[in-house]
Design a protein around this motif. Structure first.
Motif, PDB file in Angstrom:
ATOM      1  N   THR A  76       0.820  -1.205   0.000  1.00  0.00           N
ATOM      2  CA  THR A  76       0.000   0.000   0.000  1.00  0.00           C
ATOM      3  C   THR A  76       0.855   1.257   0.000  1.00  0.00           C
ATOM      4  OG1 THR A  76      -1.748  -1.156   1.195  1.00  0.00           O
ATOM      5  CG2 THR A  76      -1.792   1.251   1.277  1.00  0.00           C
ATOM      6  N   GLN A  77       0.436   2.235  -0.800  1.00  0.00           N
ATOM      7  CA  GLN A  77       1.049   3.562  -0.802  1.00  0.00           C
ATOM      8  C   GLN A  77      -0.020   4.524  -0.290  1.00  0.00           C
ATOM      9  OE1 GLN A  77       1.879   3.230  -4.994  1.00  0.00           O
ATOM     10  NE2 GLN A  77       4.059   3.037  -4.620  1.00  0.00           N
ATOM     11  N   PRO A  78      -0.103   4.734   1.025  1.00  0.00           N
ATOM     12  CA  PRO A  78      -1.210   5.510   1.601  1.00  0.00           C
ATOM     13  C   PRO A  78      -1.324   6.915   1.044  1.00  0.00           C
ATOM     14  CG  PRO A  78       0.062   4.419   3.326  1.00  0.00           C
ATOM     15  CD  PRO A  78       0.824   4.262   2.050  1.00  0.00           C
ATOM     16  N   TRP A  79      -2.548   7.351   0.912  1.00  0.00           N
ATOM     17  CA  TRP A  79      -2.936   8.708   0.523  1.00  0.00           C
ATOM     18  C   TRP A  79      -2.686   9.041  -0.940  1.00  0.00           C
ATOM     19  CZ3 TRP A  79      -6.122  10.551   3.939  1.00  0.00           C
ATOM     20  CH2 TRP A  79      -5.954  10.230   5.291  1.00  0.00           C
ATOM     21  N   GLY A  80      -1.880   8.282  -1.634  1.00  0.00           N
ATOM     22  CA  GLY A  80      -1.569   8.647  -3.015  1.00  0.00           C
ATOM     23  C   GLY A  80      -2.561   8.124  -4.026  1.00  0.00           C
ATOM     24  N   LYS A  81      -3.031   6.919  -3.825  1.00  0.00           N
ATOM     25  CA  LYS A  81      -3.930   6.265  -4.777  1.00  0.00           C
ATOM     26  C   LYS A  81      -5.248   5.971  -4.065  1.00  0.00           C
ATOM     27  CE  LYS A  81      -0.200   6.188  -7.303  1.00  0.00           C
ATOM     28  NZ  LYS A  81      -0.016   6.780  -8.596  1.00  0.00           N
ATOM     29  N   ALA A  82      -6.103   5.160  -4.672  1.00  0.00           N
ATOM     30  CA  ALA A  82      -7.408   4.877  -4.065  1.00  0.00           C
ATOM     31  C   ALA A  82      -7.556   3.412  -3.698  1.00  0.00           C
ATOM     32  CB  ALA A  82      -8.529   5.302  -5.014  1.00  0.00           C
ATOM     33  N   HIS A 178      -3.948  11.962  -8.287  1.00  0.00           N
ATOM     34  CA  HIS A 178      -2.791  11.107  -8.530  1.00  0.00           C
ATOM     35  C   HIS A 178      -2.497  10.859 -10.009  1.00  0.00           C
ATOM     36  CE1 HIS A 178      -6.112   8.147  -7.682  1.00  0.00           C
ATOM     37  NE2 HIS A 178      -5.616   7.564  -8.749  1.00  0.00           N
ATOM     38  N   ILE A 179      -3.300  11.409 -10.925  1.00  0.00           N
ATOM     39  CA  ILE A 179      -2.951  11.261 -12.341  1.00  0.00           C
ATOM     40  C   ILE A 179      -2.452  12.573 -12.934  1.00  0.00           C
ATOM     41  CG2 ILE A 179      -4.564   9.361 -12.665  1.00  0.00           C
ATOM     42  CD1 ILE A 179      -6.296  11.318 -14.326  1.00  0.00           C
ATOM     43  N   GLY A 180      -2.422  13.626 -12.142  1.00  0.00           N
ATOM     44  CA  GLY A 180      -1.892  14.896 -12.623  1.00  0.00           C
ATOM     45  C   GLY A 180      -2.750  15.511 -13.711  1.00  0.00           C
ATOM     46  N   GLU A 181      -2.082  16.075 -14.724  1.00  0.00           N
ATOM     47  CA  GLU A 181      -2.792  16.824 -15.746  1.00  0.00           C
ATOM     48  C   GLU A 181      -2.970  16.039 -17.044  1.00  0.00           C
ATOM     49  OE1 GLU A 181      -2.939  21.456 -17.180  1.00  0.00           O
ATOM     50  OE2 GLU A 181      -1.090  20.652 -16.373  1.00  0.00           O
ATOM     51  N   ARG A 182      -2.723  14.753 -17.003  1.00  0.00           N
ATOM     52  CA  ARG A 182      -2.865  13.987 -18.250  1.00  0.00           C
ATOM     53  C   ARG A 182      -4.333  13.875 -18.628  1.00  0.00           C
ATOM     54  NH1 ARG A 182      -4.676   8.868 -17.764  1.00  0.00           N
ATOM     55  NH2 ARG A 182      -4.318   7.671 -15.885  1.00  0.00           N
ATOM     56  N   GLU A 183      -4.634  13.060 -19.603  1.00  0.00           N
ATOM     57  CA  GLU A 183      -6.004  12.941 -20.108  1.00  0.00           C
ATOM     58  C   GLU A 183      -6.993  12.539 -19.019  1.00  0.00           C
ATOM     59  OE1 GLU A 183      -6.173   8.533 -21.935  1.00  0.00           O
ATOM     60  OE2 GLU A 183      -4.661   9.821 -22.832  1.00  0.00           O
ATOM     61  N   GLU A 184      -8.248  12.477 -19.393  1.00  0.00           N
ATOM     62  CA  GLU A 184      -9.306  12.195 -18.421  1.00  0.00           C
ATOM     63  C   GLU A 184      -9.070  10.888 -17.666  1.00  0.00           C
ATOM     64  OE1 GLU A 184     -13.182  14.255 -20.441  1.00  0.00           O
ATOM     65  OE2 GLU A 184     -12.638  12.258 -21.115  1.00  0.00           O
ATOM     66  N   ALA A 185      -9.507  10.888 -16.423  1.00  0.00           N
ATOM     67  CA  ALA A 185      -9.368   9.697 -15.579  1.00  0.00           C
ATOM     68  C   ALA A 185     -10.299   8.591 -16.068  1.00  0.00           C
ATOM     69  CB  ALA A 185      -9.702  10.046 -14.144  1.00  0.00           C
ATOM     70  N   THR A 186      -9.872   7.366 -15.867  1.00  0.00           N
ATOM     71  CA  THR A 186     -10.717   6.201 -16.138  1.00  0.00           C
ATOM     72  C   THR A 186     -11.265   5.683 -14.811  1.00  0.00           C
ATOM     73  OG1 THR A 186      -8.918   4.621 -15.864  1.00  0.00           O
ATOM     74  CG2 THR A 186      -9.240   5.554 -18.089  1.00  0.00           C
ATOM     75  N   LEU A 188     -10.682   2.767 -13.636  1.00  0.00           N
ATOM     76  CA  LEU A 188      -9.566   2.092 -12.968  1.00  0.00           C
ATOM     77  C   LEU A 188      -8.686   3.099 -12.231  1.00  0.00           C
ATOM     78  CD1 LEU A 188      -8.291  -0.780 -12.626  1.00  0.00           C
ATOM     79  CD2 LEU A 188      -6.738  -0.130 -14.466  1.00  0.00           C
ATOM     80  N   ASP A 189      -8.393   4.237 -12.857  1.00  0.00           N
ATOM     81  CA  ASP A 189      -7.609   5.286 -12.198  1.00  0.00           C
ATOM     82  C   ASP A 189      -8.295   5.758 -10.925  1.00  0.00           C
ATOM     83  OD1 ASP A 189      -5.862   5.376 -14.411  1.00  0.00           O
ATOM     84  OD2 ASP A 189      -6.960   7.024 -15.357  1.00  0.00           O
ATOM     85  N   ALA A 190      -9.596   6.048 -11.026  1.00  0.00           N
ATOM     86  CA  ALA A 190     -10.333   6.668  -9.930  1.00  0.00           C
ATOM     87  C   ALA A 190     -10.570   5.714  -8.771  1.00  0.00           C
ATOM     88  CB  ALA A 190     -11.667   7.214 -10.440  1.00  0.00           C
ATOM     89  N   LEU A 191     -10.901   4.472  -9.062  1.00  0.00           N
ATOM     90  CA  LEU A 191     -11.264   3.531  -7.998  1.00  0.00           C
ATOM     91  C   LEU A 191     -10.075   2.741  -7.475  1.00  0.00           C
ATOM     92  CD1 LEU A 191     -14.651   2.187  -9.399  1.00  0.00           C
ATOM     93  CD2 LEU A 191     -14.250   4.091  -7.820  1.00  0.00           C
ATOM     94  N   PHE A 192      -8.954   2.742  -8.228  1.00  0.00           N
ATOM     95  CA  PHE A 192      -7.771   1.983  -7.811  1.00  0.00           C
ATOM     96  C   PHE A 192      -6.507   2.827  -7.946  1.00  0.00           C
ATOM     97  CE2 PHE A 192     -10.953  -1.166  -8.955  1.00  0.00           C
ATOM     98  CZ  PHE A 192     -10.904  -2.020  -7.865  1.00  0.00           C
ATOM     99  N   ASP A 193      -5.888   2.806  -9.129  1.00  0.00           N
ATOM    100  CA  ASP A 193      -4.561   3.371  -9.301  1.00  0.00           C
ATOM    101  C   ASP A 193      -4.316   3.560 -10.795  1.00  0.00           C
ATOM    102  OD1 ASP A 193      -1.816   3.930  -9.225  1.00  0.00           O
ATOM    103  OD2 ASP A 193      -1.332   2.290  -7.890  1.00  0.00           O
ATOM    104  N   ASP A 194      -3.534   4.548 -11.140  1.00  0.00           N
ATOM    105  CA  ASP A 194      -3.168   4.756 -12.539  1.00  0.00           C
ATOM    106  C   ASP A 194      -1.886   4.004 -12.897  1.00  0.00           C
ATOM    107  OD1 ASP A 194      -1.680   6.533 -10.900  1.00  0.00           O
ATOM    108  OD2 ASP A 194      -1.110   7.669 -12.686  1.00  0.00           O
ATOM    109  N   ASP A 195      -1.223   3.389 -11.916  1.00  0.00           N
ATOM    110  CA  ASP A 195       0.032   2.679 -12.155  1.00  0.00           C
ATOM    111  C   ASP A 195       0.118   1.447 -11.244  1.00  0.00           C
ATOM    112  OD1 ASP A 195       2.561   1.965 -13.008  1.00  0.00           O
ATOM    113  OD2 ASP A 195       3.595   3.566 -11.925  1.00  0.00           O
ATOM    114  N   LEU A 196      -0.738   0.479 -11.494  1.00  0.00           N
ATOM    115  CA  LEU A 196      -0.774  -0.721 -10.653  1.00  0.00           C
ATOM    116  C   LEU A 196       0.535  -1.511 -10.700  1.00  0.00           C
ATOM    117  CD1 LEU A 196      -4.401  -1.980 -11.415  1.00  0.00           C
ATOM    118  CD2 LEU A 196      -3.556  -1.153  -9.208  1.00  0.00           C
TER     119      LEU A 196
END
Length: 200
Positions: A76-82, A178-186, A188-196
């Motif tokens: 776990t990486q607390p506070w950074g991802k979901a 946690h995804i910064g300014e890149r394209e719209e969140a998915t 998977l990004d929102a409910l988990f992580d953008d870099d599993l």
């Protein structure tokens, strides 16, 4: 059982991430950025506060010791991802002292009773990691470990699998920090992580 439709999961994500706060609206002269002063962000913070003292997660880690001994870790990486994450390590020797390291991982969302399992493989040679590969589909040699991990997550946490066919569904306009300014969140990004694949 929760609503696992596309519309239901998008609505769930919108409950924890504010809309209309792109990165350029951040205000570094204030203690909190504008998006951090929203009810959605407050709910996200509350979810993390609860996840850090999650007794079922501690129980899951105890249960992992049975089938996996000491070859697992809390990733776990607390506070950074979901999500909270744990993984099981499987190693295979290669010629010349190198080795394959397979990580069988489970990510449990802190926002909904959903989880995903996945694998990363890498070749370690002279303490250097090379050829990282990520897959939601487990390799044949770790199918049993993946199934065991999934069963424990379902049994101990009471979670159900996230429908991977919805992983790349966009959630327009939300601020997922946690995804910064890149394209719209998915989803998977929102409910988990953008870099599993980023596992220790």
């Amino acid at each position: 059982m929760m609503d696992l439709t596309e519309a239901g999961l998008i609505q769930l994500a919108r409950n924890y991430y504010p809309s209309g706060f792109p990165v350029r609206t951040d205000d570094y002269s204030q203690e909190l950025h504008p998006y951090q002063r929203t009810p959605e962000y407050a709910r996200w913070r509350a979810a993390w506060t609860q996840a850090l003292v999650w007794p079922e997660w501690k129980e899951l880690l105890r249960e992992l010791r049975g089938p996996f001994g000491n070859s697992f870790a809390d990733c776990t990486q607390p506070w950074g991802k979901a999500c909270r994450r744990c993984c099981v390590y499987v190693e295979r020797p290669l010629p010349g002292g190198a080795r394959w390291v397979i990580q069988v991982a489970a990510a449990a969302s802190i926002l909904a009773p959903l989880y995903v399992t996945y694998c990363t493989t890498t070749r370690v040679e002279h303490r250097q990691h090379r050829d990282l590969h990520f897959s939601f589909e487990p390799l044949e040699e770790v199918r049993e470990q993946t199934a065991q991990l999934a069963l424990l997550v379902e049994h101990v946490l009471g979670y159900q699998p996230f429908p991977l066919q919805l992983a790349n569904v966009k959630v327009p306009g939300i601020r997922v920090s946690h995804i910064g300014e890149r394209e719209e969140a998915t989803l998977l990004d929102a409910l988990f992580d953008d870099d599993l694949a980023n596992l220790p």
